[in-house]
Design an enzyme around this catalytic site. Structure first.
Site, PDB file in Angstrom:
ATOM      1  N   ASP A 188      -7.076  -4.149   5.901  1.00  0.00           N
ATOM      2  CA  ASP A 188      -8.336  -3.569   6.345  1.00  0.00           C
ATOM      3  C   ASP A 188      -9.208  -3.403   5.115  1.00  0.00           C
ATOM      4  O   ASP A 188      -8.808  -3.759   4.005  1.00  0.00           O
ATOM      5  CB  ASP A 188      -8.107  -2.228   7.059  1.00  0.00           C
ATOM      6  CG  ASP A 188      -7.294  -1.248   6.217  1.00  0.00           C
ATOM      7  OD1 ASP A 188      -7.276  -1.385   4.977  1.00  0.00           O
ATOM      8  OD2 ASP A 188      -6.681  -0.338   6.795  1.00  0.00           O
ATOM      9  N   ASP A 208      -2.696  -3.167   2.874  1.00  0.00           N
ATOM     10  CA  ASP A 208      -3.035  -3.220   4.301  1.00  0.00           C
ATOM     11  C   ASP A 208      -4.243  -4.124   4.504  1.00  0.00           C
ATOM     12  O   ASP A 208      -5.150  -4.167   3.678  1.00  0.00           O
ATOM     13  CB  ASP A 208      -3.370  -1.816   4.827  1.00  0.00           C
ATOM     14  CG  ASP A 208      -2.128  -0.931   4.893  1.00  0.00           C
ATOM     15  OD1 ASP A 208      -1.041  -1.422   4.533  1.00  0.00           O
ATOM     16  OD2 ASP A 208      -2.265   0.229   5.287  1.00  0.00           O
ATOM     17  N   TYR A 256       6.688   3.619  12.610  1.00  0.00           N
ATOM     18  CA  TYR A 256       5.610   4.126  11.764  1.00  0.00           C
ATOM     19  C   TYR A 256       4.486   4.724  12.613  1.00  0.00           C
ATOM     20  O   TYR A 256       3.927   4.048  13.476  1.00  0.00           O
ATOM     21  CB  TYR A 256       5.075   2.975  10.910  1.00  0.00           C
ATOM     22  CG  TYR A 256       4.141   3.437   9.832  1.00  0.00           C
ATOM     23  CD1 TYR A 256       4.607   4.195   8.774  1.00  0.00           C
ATOM     24  CD2 TYR A 256       2.796   3.123   9.872  1.00  0.00           C
ATOM     25  CE1 TYR A 256       3.756   4.635   7.789  1.00  0.00           C
ATOM     26  CE2 TYR A 256       1.934   3.549   8.886  1.00  0.00           C
ATOM     27  CZ  TYR A 256       2.418   4.310   7.848  1.00  0.00           C
ATOM     28  OH  TYR A 256       1.575   4.748   6.877  1.00  0.00           O
ATOM     29  N   GLU A 281       0.816  -1.218   0.000  1.00  0.00           N
ATOM     30  CA  GLU A 281       0.000   0.000   0.000  1.00  0.00           C
ATOM     31  C   GLU A 281       0.848   1.265   0.000  1.00  0.00           C
ATOM     32  O   GLU A 281       0.399   2.321  -0.400  1.00  0.00           O
ATOM     33  CB  GLU A 281      -0.945  -0.010   1.206  1.00  0.00           C
ATOM     34  CG  GLU A 281      -1.995   1.072   1.147  1.00  0.00           C
ATOM     35  CD  GLU A 281      -3.227   0.734   1.972  1.00  0.00           C
ATOM     36  OE1 GLU A 281      -3.649  -0.434   1.954  1.00  0.00           O
ATOM     37  OE2 GLU A 281      -3.753   1.645   2.634  1.00  0.00           O
TER      38      GLU A 281
END
Length: 864
Positions: free
Chosen positions: A117, A115, A330, A11
């Site tokens: 999600d 990612d 991050y 991503e």
DNA sequence: GCAAGGTC
């Protein structure tokens, strides 16, 4: 035969790098592209393969209406509910789609590392679309990697059990996008169109509505209303004081406080009559204050706002920079739980020599650090932690303060809990009960590194059950209940998180949004104070349809698209159903808008009452009023006409000159900033260009002929081809712009820093500085056709012989003038869109359509 | 000029 090629897509670039490093053991070759590509050889599904790992940068596409629906005045917002939508590349300059398509060429496997999600699942299908892989193609297979963290262990585990991307989850995102777009844009356009320009002191360009921003504003206004409707009440409390060992101690009443003074006075009398307190009970409890779980984004934002005074956007910028510099991990994560593989020793080791916390860290390393609290694992990134040691001198002040917090928080999470003993001593006197509390810290634990969370010591003298003590005084304290304070930004973030408004990444954007739209203001201590506009809007929704500003509206959309995500309902059925409901709400809102308008009327002044007289109308010859609040405009009370003006600058009357076409008085507009250009304009021509096609040639052409011109578009004099007016392009234009197809025009009020600016781009040309006067003439240069200019030099600085001051010439061909001009670039002037074939030249009859052709070499500015 | 969601 060459080994099969495997394309893997993450991503964001940082994850592509982590994945490639983990799988290749850092044995890879990296090359640049739209995003970096990491290549290496390895094994894929048991066979040798050639890997290419790259990434997108978030969503590849974003959704919008087709061009036909972009004209605000030509589209009834209600039609937007049924309008088609289209996906276009979210960041066309990045060329992500082309990049993916090129890299996918010749690959027989695509592995999606987006990612894990819902948004990531949606991006999976965007990537599939760009690469040209097909769902059921046996020769070119699509795989989905499901990873719970970006650690070597989890990446390898995901590699060994690849699955398929989840179409339902992706469709749920498509549904959300379409619903958010249609609902947001329809309401925004409608209420903007209705209220904009209706009230003079209503300071807003766009009155936006959105299923996230509006409930966010709702929270701020709700608190405001609590404050304004608050009725303070008096209360009374008994506070006996005793002297023990020379110290005075104040006791707390079991009844806490009473709202009736007579009753309180009666109790005071009883206590005073008795005068002797008896210790009735003593208890001691060991209590503990838990160390915090790992730090996630939302909690970082809350702390940044409440303790450091940084707004969410600023906090994220600082965190981002610290991350890129390698100081912290991050910073965008929902997780507060550390992954089981987290290297606490390594992270602590990195801080072991830090001048600030080194000793504390060494203590933890030698005495054994504690396993952190469990927290929640969202499966994204580990909590935010320090990655390398820094000291105050290495970072800017604000970055250092944020870094410091990240370190303290991390050390707090692996420190012991704070432990303390709580002692309660209870007393009775005159039938009433009182107590006092003592606190004694036995283990400071994490509070020694996070001192602001420390438990404050409260020592009590020694008491024994049955002790009898005389009261020294019995105070009757009189207090008043107080309203809550304005909502703090950190409270708002908590409310948004709790109600599912926005995501960790978008919460800051929504808060910023309601500030920029002039709905709330951030005041001292990062308190959010709604403006008159914000309050009136929410009160308006409350009286028409409270659903529109309640947080449940987001919940409702989420709940509907969850059905799609779980495969329990069809995507388009759900979208249709939800849009139908919102369309009904929209119709009702439109029907009831008078109710909201009544609130606006009470709050703001109608247009005719506001503003100051500025310039004369060419039709009725009376003064028109200038309304400075955005969008700034002129209003003629007699003709009841509104004339929009260029925005973001200052406007003045221009020497009471008038436009030869319509008799309106000319204005001069100066753009903001030291390099800001100035140009004359006629209010009427600016709003209704008298020459066909002008409005579509200059910058923005979306408004269409019936639209309200003037908000950045229109015809100032520097675009006017009038053949004889002193202020037109024909009179003020000097020569071709060296940078674009525009024309350089004399800035009429730039003295003494005389200059030319381009009427199309941001090019700026400095003329002889300090001259008394510079003016265009009607003469043309016989060599290059530029306008001859006349310069009246200052007599003290004139470059002319014998103190002469007057000189005429062409700035390109006249040696003296040529040596005195300089090309500069200012701030962007206007959009560089559209080609305007210049009307420069004799008589201005060249008109449109005639291109510039090859530039005469003498016109070149290369020698400057 | 408009929403919200990624990411920079």
């Amino acid at each position: 035969m060459a080994p099969p090629k495997v394309l893997m897509v993450a991503e964001k670039p940082s994850i592509a790098l982590s994945i490639a490093s983990s799988i290749s053991g850092c044995q890879m070759h990296s090359r640049k592209g739209s995003t970096d590509v990491h290549e290496f050889e390895g094994m894929f599904i048991g066979l040798p393969a050639y890997f290419k790992v790259t990434s997108v940068i978030g969503h590849v596409f974003s959704v919008d209406f087709p061009a036909k629906y972009q004209d605000w005045s030509a589209t009834d917002p209600i039609d937007l509910f049924q309008a088609p939508i289209q996906k276009t590349e979210a960041n066309p300059k990045a060329h992500i789609c082309r990049h993916l398509s090129q890299e996918a060429h010749g690959c027989s496997h695509l592995v999606l590392w987006l990612d894990c999600d819902r948004e990531g699942e949606n991006i999976c299908f965007e990537v599939i679309q760009c690469t040209g892989f097909q769902a059921n193609d046996a020769r070119r297979k699509v795989h989905r990697a499901r990873f719970s963290s970006v650690t070597g262990k989890d990446i390898l585990k995901a590699m060994s059990c690849l699955v398929e991307p989840n179409k339902c989850e992706a469709l749920a995102v498509d549904a959300r996008q379409e619903i958010d777009l249609k609902v947001g844009v329809a309401f925004t356009r409608y209420q903007t169109g209705y209220f904009q320009g209706k009230y003079g002191d209503l300071d807003s360009r766009v009155i936006s509505y959105g299923p996230c921003q509006t409930p966010t504003l709702g929270f701020c206004v709700q608190r405001y209303l609590q404050i304004t409707t608050f009725k303070p009440e008096k209360f009374w409390a008994l506070r006996p004081h005793i002297m023990v060992d020379g110290y005075e101690l104040q006791l707390e009443w079991e009844r806490h406080r009473l709202f009736d003074m007579d009753v309180a006075l009666m109790f005071q009398k009883l206590v005073l009559q008795d005068r002797i307190l008896e210790v009735t009970d003593m208890s001691e409890k060991q209590e503990s204050k838990g160390r915090p779980p790992g730090l996630n984004t939302v909690n970082l934002l809350k702390i940044a706002s409440s303790a450091l005074g940084f707004g969410p956007q600023m906090a994220m910028q600082l965190a981002e920079r610290l991350y890129i510099q390698g100081f912290i991990s991050y910073p965008r994560t929902e997780s507060t739980a550390y992954p089981s593989s987290f290297d606490f020793k390594g992270t602590l080791g990195a801080l072991a020599n830090n001048p600030m916390w080194g000793d504390y860290v060494q203590g933890l390393l030698s005495d054994g650090y504690h396993k952190p609290q469990s927290g929640t694992d969202a499966g994204d990134h580990p909590p935010i932690t320090p990655m390398r040691s820094a000291n105050e001198d290495m970072l800017e002040r604000d970055a250092w303060r944020l870094y410091q917090y990240v370190c303290q928080h991390f050390l707090g999470t692996v420190s012991p809990n704070c432990k303390y003993t709580r002692t309660k001593v209870e007393f009775s006197i005159g039938g009433e009960f009182f107590h006092c509390i003592g606190l004694h810290v036995t283990v400071k634990g994490f509070t020694s590194i996070m001192p602001w969370l420390a438990v404050s010591e409260k020592n009590l003298p020694q008491f024994a059950k049955g002790d009898k003590i005389e009261v020294s005084k019995v105070e009757l304290f009189e207090g008043q209940t107080a309203p809550p304070d304005y909502l703090s930004e950190s409270e708002l973030i908590s409310l948004m998180e709790k109600n599912g408004i926005g995501t960790d990444a978008s919460i800051s954007a929504h808060i910023n949004n309601i500030c920029e739209r002039n709905y709330v203001q951030v005041q001292a201590g990062r308190k959010l104070v709604p403006t008159a506009l914000g309050i009136t809007l929410i009160r308006g929704y409350q009286c028409i349809d409270p659903d529109l500003c309640l947080p449940d509206i987001r919940g409702f959309i989420e709940q509907q698209i969850n059905l799609v995500a779980k495969g329990e309902a069809d995507h388009s059925c759900v979208v249709q159903h939800v849009l139908e409901q919102f369309k009904q709400k929209y119709s009702y809102f439109v029907k009831q808008i008078d109710n909201m308008d009544a609130l606006f009327e009470a709050q703001f002044s109608p247009l005719a009452d506001s503003g100051r007289a500025l310039s004369k109308c060419g039709k009725c010859l009376r003064y028109m009023k200038y309304i400075s609040s955005q969008p700034s405009r002129l209003y003629c009370g007699t003709c009841e006409e509104v004339y929009y003006l260029p925005q973001k600058g200052t406007i003045k009357l221009y020497k009471e000159l008038t436009c030869p076409l319509d008799n309106f008085e000319l204005l001069i507009f100066s753009m903001a900033g030291p390099e800001g250009k100035s140009f004359p304009l006629c209010p009427f021509c600016y709003n209704s260009p008298p020459f066909e096609g002008i409005d579509t040639l200059f910058g923005v052409s979306k408004t269409g002929s019936s639209g309200k011109l003037g908000k950045g578009t229109g015809m100032p004099c520097f675009l006017c081809p009038h053949p004889t007016c002193r202020h037109s392009l024909i009179a003020q234009g000097v020569c071709a712009c060296p940078e674009c197809n525009g024309t350089l025009v004399l800035d009429p009020i730039s003295a003494p820093k005389w200059r030319l600016y381009c009427n199309m781009c941001n090019c700026l040309v400095l003329l002889p500085q300090g001259a008394h006067r510079i003016a265009t003439t009607r003469e043309r240069c016989p060599e290059c056709d530029s306008t001859i200019i006349e310069v009246d030099f200052n007599k003290n600085t004139t470059p002319l012989e014998d103190g002469a001051t007057l000189h005429s010439g062409c700035i390109l061909c006249d040696d003296l003038l040529h040596s005195l001009v300089e090309v500069k670039h200012g701030k962007s002037f206007f959009k560089r869109a559209g080609r305007w074939a210049r009307a420069r030249g004799r008589g201005g009859h060249r008109g449109r359509g005639r291109g510039l052709g090859k530039m005469d070499p003498k016109m070149s500015f290369r020698d400057f």
